[in-house]
Design an enzyme around this catalytic site. Structure first.
Site, PDB file in Angstrom:
ATOM      1  N   GLU A 184      48.341  82.146  -0.509  1.00 40.92           N
ATOM      2  CA  GLU A 184      48.448  83.540  -0.067  1.00 40.92           C
ATOM      3  C   GLU A 184      47.602  83.839   1.171  1.00 40.92           C
ATOM      4  O   GLU A 184      46.923  84.866   1.245  1.00 40.92           O
ATOM      5  CB  GLU A 184      48.079  84.485  -1.210  1.00 40.92           C
ATOM      6  CG  GLU A 184      49.042  84.414  -2.381  1.00 40.92           C
ATOM      7  CD  GLU A 184      48.709  85.380  -3.505  1.00 40.92           C
ATOM      8  OE1 GLU A 184      47.640  86.028  -3.459  1.00 40.92           O
ATOM      9  OE2 GLU A 184      49.503  85.475  -4.454  1.00 40.92           O
ATOM     10  N   GLU A 330      53.681  81.511  -8.429  1.00 44.73           N
ATOM     11  CA  GLU A 330      53.185  82.598  -9.267  1.00 44.73           C
ATOM     12  C   GLU A 330      54.318  83.595  -9.502  1.00 44.73           C
ATOM     13  O   GLU A 330      55.040  83.956  -8.575  1.00 44.73           O
ATOM     14  CB  GLU A 330      52.001  83.328  -8.623  1.00 44.73           C
ATOM     15  CG  GLU A 330      50.742  82.493  -8.479  1.00 44.73           C
ATOM     16  CD  GLU A 330      49.598  83.274  -7.830  1.00 44.73           C
ATOM     17  OE1 GLU A 330      49.661  84.532  -7.850  1.00 44.73           O
ATOM     18  OE2 GLU A 330      48.677  82.653  -7.298  1.00 44.73           O
TER      19      GLU A 330
END
Length: 628
Positions: A184, A330
């Site tokens: 991320e 995720e």
């Protein structure tokens, strides 16, 4: 599905892409199975994240338990495998564990622990994804892998040195281990993508591939996982600036590609991740027709099943159809069952639909689990304290999507998590020259503080939360300004009407050498503590204190599940085992924690225990004991 192979054989190999190695690694096989795109996706199946654990940190220092999760154990890995998962993603933060220039040496103790956890997973024949996780966060103390930083020369040198060490440490591990370059990473803003910053992310990915590949022959063939801008699907596209790295050093014997693409999926966010939004609890076309007021505020577009399918179609067109598997590293939903009893049904459907889309386009879905149970930040599916499946409807949905039949044990422990609505501490203060303040802290880091009379005797301090909370991180402490010597005694605590007078807290403390506050009354002894009425437990692990309802409400003292020659009797503050000389004795809490393990050396063996319910194993026979 190929057969599982032994991970304990010795391993030697010849000339790699850049070096000759004759090492004997842990968890390597005498053959590296070079799986192609479809084989690796099939083998990896469904995955699970060991979240909020090895990436947890305190002020920039990684610490496995500082975010409230227990230390990772082999028992957890067995449960993950048994629950239908073939892959585990192990996020890791390094931060202050990376030394200074020019070597940027990783702390060997921390790296050894990372290796130990990876080995636990590989021992269960799980595929393992590991990455560098929180180092790219702007909000983390010590975050340095920042694409918008002006100091890119140093960042890239540090990043290269980091991956050289990781790739060397695991150079001989087989195809079960997959490296993910980062997590991320973006500039921290949610506006338009900055192409200059994106180019830095592309550079990181290129450095990652070029550094890992030449280290060993296995690394030259290993699948490597590549994320784009914030792992966002729309921003992981060529049109937004994403570039797939050149895989120059890929072993020449390999047919096809060995790069995977990493994306995350939490859409719609007000359902998936916003634990404060009690109104959005349902998802899907049927939910929109029947209960629009409980669906996302972003409208039917975000709620639509076709919208989810369309996002997966994008990554199919961009990547899987081009030979690059996709890993949804995720995805998940917080538990909002406290707001809506139908929430489990709809989040299970969301989960199943996502997994079906992943299978449809050739992607590997990896469920996010942060270890938090119940509403507040409650992404947990696994109860890591008891090593049981907490949200069985999530694992059942995943296994249904993968056409897997597994047996999930839902009988132990016979407890149910209860949100805390009331917390009262009864205490006595002696010798204080002022009215001190008593404070406690809840799981969302909110504090409740109340002033206490300096002459308080059996005084109830009401520290109840303003709203329902899933637990405490600090049971309380006194705060004062005066340096005078005084003491206080905790007589009992009452949570949701259940009184606890057993030694869950430090009973008496003196304000002798503390400048501003007495220490936390919690003694930090992990375990499960039975309430005086026998109807609830306090479960204490790490920095997390939760209230569990006792569904058995067992009033008995000693209940023999199987008749044995030894006798187990209750004594004040524990149990005694009679006539078991030479036998092994193990004592477990009802949540599965081993609290005592010994060998009976004489006729009588005494074990002191907190009040609570226990399972006592004497040899191969079992008792149930309740200590009052």
């Amino acid at each position: 599905m190929r057969m599982s192979k032994s991970l304990h054989n010795l391993f030697t190999f010849g000339m790699g892409a850049a070096m000759l190695s004759m090492s004997v690694p842990a968890f390597a096989d005498n053959q590296f199975d070079d799986l192609n795109q479809h084989e690796i996706v099939e083998a990896m199946g469904a995955g699970w994240n060991l979240g909020n654990t090895l990436e947890a940190n305190s002020n920039g220092t990684p610490n496995e338990t500082c975010w409230g999760n227990p230390e990772t154990s082999p028992a957890l890995m067995k449960l993950i495998k048994r629950s239908g998962f073939n892959t585990i993603r192990i996020p890791v933060s390094y931060l202050s564990k990376i030394g200074s220039a020019p070597d940027y040496k990783i702390d060997p103790t921390w790296l050894a622990r990372v290796k130990e956890v990876i080995d636990m997973a590989l021992a269960e024949d799980l595929y393992v994804i590991t990455n560098i996780h929180g180092d790219g966060y702007h909000g983390v103390t010590g975050g340095w892998l920042l694409c918008d930083s002006p100091n890119q020369t140093e960042i890239k040198a540090k990043y290269k040195a980091f991956w050289k060490q990781i790739a060397t440490e695991f150079k001989d591990y087989d195809e079960h281990l997959i490296f993910e370059s980062m997590n991320e990473v973006f500039d921290g803003t949610y506006g338009p993508v900055n192409i200059n910053y994106y180019n830095n992310i592309n550079d990181y990915n290129q450095i990652f591939v070029e550094t890992v590949r030449p280290i060993s022959l296995n690394n030259a063939k290993r699948w490597l996982l590549i994320p784009g801008w914030n792992t966002d699907i729309d921003n992981t596209s060529e049109s937004r600036g994403f570039k797939i790295p050149n895989d120059t050093y890929l072993d020449r014997s390999v047919i096809g590609k060995r790069l995977m693409i990493s994306v995350h999926y939490y859409s719609p966010w007000d359902l998936c991740g916003d634990d404060t939004d009690a109104g959005v609890t349902r998802w899907g076309d049927d939910a929109w027709r029947k209960s629009q007021n409980k669906c996302t505020t972003y409208g039917q577009g975000a709620n639509s099943e076709s919208t989810m399918a369309g996002q997966f179609d994008k990554v199919k067109n961009w990547f899987t159809s081009q030979g690059y598997p996709v890993v949804v590293g995720e995805y998940g939903t917080v538990d909002k069952s406290a707001y809506d009893s139908e929430n489990p049904t709809y989040t299970a459907y969301w989960t199943k639909t996502l997994c079906e889309n992943a299978r449809r386009i050739g992607a590997v879905p990896v469920l996010w689990d942060n270890g938090h149970l119940s509403t507040a930040k409650g992404f947990a599916t696994i109860n890591r304290t008891s090593n049981t499946v907490a949200r069985t409807y999530i694992t059942e949905a995943i296994n249904e999507a993968f056409d897997q039949e597994i047996e999930i044990d839902t009988t132990t422990p016979k407890t149910k998590l209860e949100l805390i609505t009331s917390y009262i501490v009864n205490l006595t203060v002696k010798g204080a020259k002022e009215n001190p303040k008593f404070k406690c802290q809840y799981a969302d880091w909110s504090e409740v503080a109340k002033e206490v009379p300096n002459t308080a005797s059996n005084y109830d301090v009401d520290l109840s939360p303003a709203s329902k909370m899933d637990g405490l991180t600090n049971m309380g402490y006194l705060e004062y300004k005066n340096d005078s010597l005084y003491s206080f005694t905790v007589n009992k605590v009452t949570i949701n009407g259940h009184e606890f007078t057993s030694p869950i807290v430090k009973k008496s403390l003196m304000a002798q050498s503390y400048k501003n506050a007495l220490p936390n009354i919690w003694g930090k002894d992990a375990g499960e503590y039975l309430s005086d009425d026998g109807k609830a437990y306090l479960s204490i692990t790490g920095n997390s204190i939760s209230l569990l309802l006792n569904l058995e409400d067992d009033k008995s003292c000693i209940d023999a599940i199987e008749a044995v020659s030894a006798n187990v009797i209750s004594i004040d503050g524990g149990i005694s085992i009679l006539g078991a000389e030479g036998e092994s004795i193990e004592v477990y809490s009802l949540l599965g924690t081993c609290v005592a393990n010994t060998i009976a050396t004489g006729y009588q063996t005494t074990i002191m225990l907190h009040s609570g319910a226990y399972v006592v194993k004497v040899g191969n026979k079992t008792y149930k004991a309740v200590v009052r």
